[in-house]
Design an enzyme around this catalytic site. Sequence first.
Site, short mmCIF file in Angstrom:
data_model
loop_
_atom_site.label_atom_id
_atom_site.label_comp_id
_atom_site.label_asym_id
_atom_site.label_seq_id
_atom_site.Cartn_x
_atom_site.Cartn_y
_atom_site.Cartn_z
N ASP A 99 -33.86 50.54 28.55
CA ASP A 99 -33.88 49.26 27.82
C ASP A 99 -35.23 49.13 27.11
OD1 ASP A 99 -35.65 48.66 29.95
OD2 ASP A 99 -34.00 47.83 31.11
N ASP A 116 -38.31 46.57 26.41
CA ASP A 116 -38.96 45.31 26.76
C ASP A 116 -40.05 45.02 25.75
OD1 ASP A 116 -37.44 45.10 29.17
OD2 ASP A 116 -38.77 46.60 30.06
N ASP A 144 -47.99 47.77 36.50
CA ASP A 144 -48.15 48.60 37.70
C ASP A 144 -48.82 49.96 37.42
OD1 ASP A 144 -45.81 49.37 36.41
OD2 ASP A 144 -44.49 49.08 38.14
P1 ATP Z 1 -37.04 51.34 33.63
O1 ATP Z 1 -36.58 50.19 32.76
O2 ATP Z 1 -36.87 52.66 33.02
O3 ATP Z 1 -36.54 51.26 35.01
P2 ATP Z 1 -39.61 50.14 33.25
O4 ATP Z 1 -40.98 50.72 33.38
O5 ATP Z 1 -39.23 49.61 31.92
O6 ATP Z 1 -38.62 51.22 33.79
P3 ATP Z 1 -39.00 47.54 34.23
O7 ATP Z 1 -38.65 47.13 35.60
O8 ATP Z 1 -38.02 47.41 33.14
O9 ATP Z 1 -39.53 49.03 34.34
O10 ATP Z 1 -40.32 46.72 33.85
C1 ATP Z 1 -40.91 46.75 32.57
C2 ATP Z 1 -42.41 46.81 32.69
O11 ATP Z 1 -42.90 45.64 33.35
C3 ATP Z 1 -42.94 47.96 33.52
O12 ATP Z 1 -43.08 49.12 32.74
C4 ATP Z 1 -44.27 47.44 33.98
O13 ATP Z 1 -45.25 47.51 32.98
C5 ATP Z 1 -43.97 45.97 34.22
N1 ATP Z 1 -43.54 45.72 35.60
C6 ATP Z 1 -42.28 45.60 36.06
N2 ATP Z 1 -42.24 45.36 37.37
C7 ATP Z 1 -43.52 45.32 37.78
C8 ATP Z 1 -44.15 45.09 39.04
N3 ATP Z 1 -43.43 44.88 40.14
N4 ATP Z 1 -45.51 45.11 39.07
C9 ATP Z 1 -46.23 45.31 37.94
N5 ATP Z 1 -45.69 45.54 36.75
C10 ATP Z 1 -44.36 45.54 36.64
MG MG Z 2 -37.44 48.64 31.38
#
Ligand code: ATP
Ligand code: MG
Length: 457
Positions: free
Chosen positions: A56, A58, A140
């Site tokens: 996705d 963001d 994170d």
């Molecule tokens: P994917 O969507 O592929 O699972 P993602 O890195 O995009 O991975 P998401 O859960 O969609 O993960 O979160 C988007 C972003 O928000 C992350 O890349 C990170 O920068 C931040 N983020 C999400 N959850 C956390 C958390 N628990 N602590 C700190 N930052 C977070």
């Molecule tokens: Mg994501």
Amino acid sequence: MGTPPRVIPRPEHNISRSNISRNALKVMYRLREAGYQAFLVGGGVRDLLLGREPKDFDIATDAHPEDVRRLFRNCRLIGRRFRLAHVYFGRDIVEVATFRASGDEGEAGADEALVVLDDEGRILRDNRYGSIDDDIWRRDFTANALYYNIEDFSIWDYAGGVDDIRAGVLRLIGDPEARYREDPVRLLRAVRFAAKLGFRVDPESERPLRELAGLLDSVPPARLFEEVLKLFLGGHGVASYELLRHYGHFAQLFPATDRLLDSEEGDPYRALLLAALKNTDQRVAEDEPVTPVFLFAVLLWGPVRLRAAALEAAGEPPIQAMLLAADEVADGQQGRVAVPRRITTPMKELMVMQLRLQRTRGRRVLGMLGQGRFRAAYDFLCLRAQVGDADPALAEFWTGLQAMDENARVAAVDSAARREAGATPTAEPADDGAEPASRPRRRRRRPRKRKPTGGAG
Ligand code: ATP
Ligand code: MG
């Protein structure tokens, strides 16, 4: 923390707008036209840099959630702990987050936005808005903290994420232990990203993974449920599972299953879990659907089967024993991972059908083929047969039956019935599902009380 970012201009990276979803681009352009900053962040940037297809997209902006809502008709604000704007395009949702500050920096948002920590330093609420150079520090991993600027298509890198991505390293921003304590779900995120990306976890970030595993018991079970789905149904279930076991996270999530896996009776279930997860990964890779019902049946089958055997030994009829055991195990699980009823109900059905599939004679057997859960129950039976938890002849029977036309099916179950009737003076037994597959020759009748494990013939 005014360190300026390293800015990587468009010619020096591989992220092209043609790989970003149209809807995400629309949102960013609209924000920008309205005078706000708009960046693609997180997994979108990371995966594109790696040449992968992001799950996705963001977006991060300096616009407040209320501002975002004013700009988009198709927008809803969600989350109290963490206020976000969701912009809807049919089934596609683009998530827009306002830059956040931590600690006492930053301006307050419109509705008493605050950072709230509990006694152990966990973030309960994080709605203090800031600028991009505040926002970066609460992400994170460095690999997740890259910002793609829609203004000039450059990437802003404050934390060394680009180098870490190139080196295949997962590194928490800041003091790892403090960051895990702030939000223990990051322990699981480390595992998930390591598994998904094939990255190694930097030693400093890795050390607390095992030591702090116990913190997972303070995470709301509903949130862990979401994480479990991402860990096991995201296409990298086997790798995730192995890391979760390695760091002791699996024991926190599924204590009963974990205990069983480590015990002498764990044999077929270890293999069952691995085979099922491997299968699931394959399906995801081939874009075939996967279901949480099947996943949780696999994850909980071992403890359910053992408990059912104990109840049977105490005199419960098999189906009743299975139902009671499934209830008990599913209930015991809720304090860790809250599995919703819409999943546990069909999961129990799938488990009970393992008993019903043991019946192979009489025309009632044909009714099984038309049942809603038949396909899942049959797949599950095949997996069990594959690892020695069920009679392979039984799986073959159902495979064969499905391949036959109606007449041949009737003949098959009738002749099985006749054979059985010839072999035993009693007619069809009570529907307790304890009958083994009727197989010619080699087959001996088994005593009623089977050992709970290793039901293979
Ligand atoms: P994917 O969507 O592929 O699972 P993602 O890195 O995009 O991975 P998401 O859960 O969609 O993960 O979160 C988007 C972003 O928000 C992350 O890349 C990170 O920068 C931040 N983020 C999400 N959850 C956390 C958390 N628990 N602590 C700190 N930052 C977070
Ligand atoms: Mg994501």
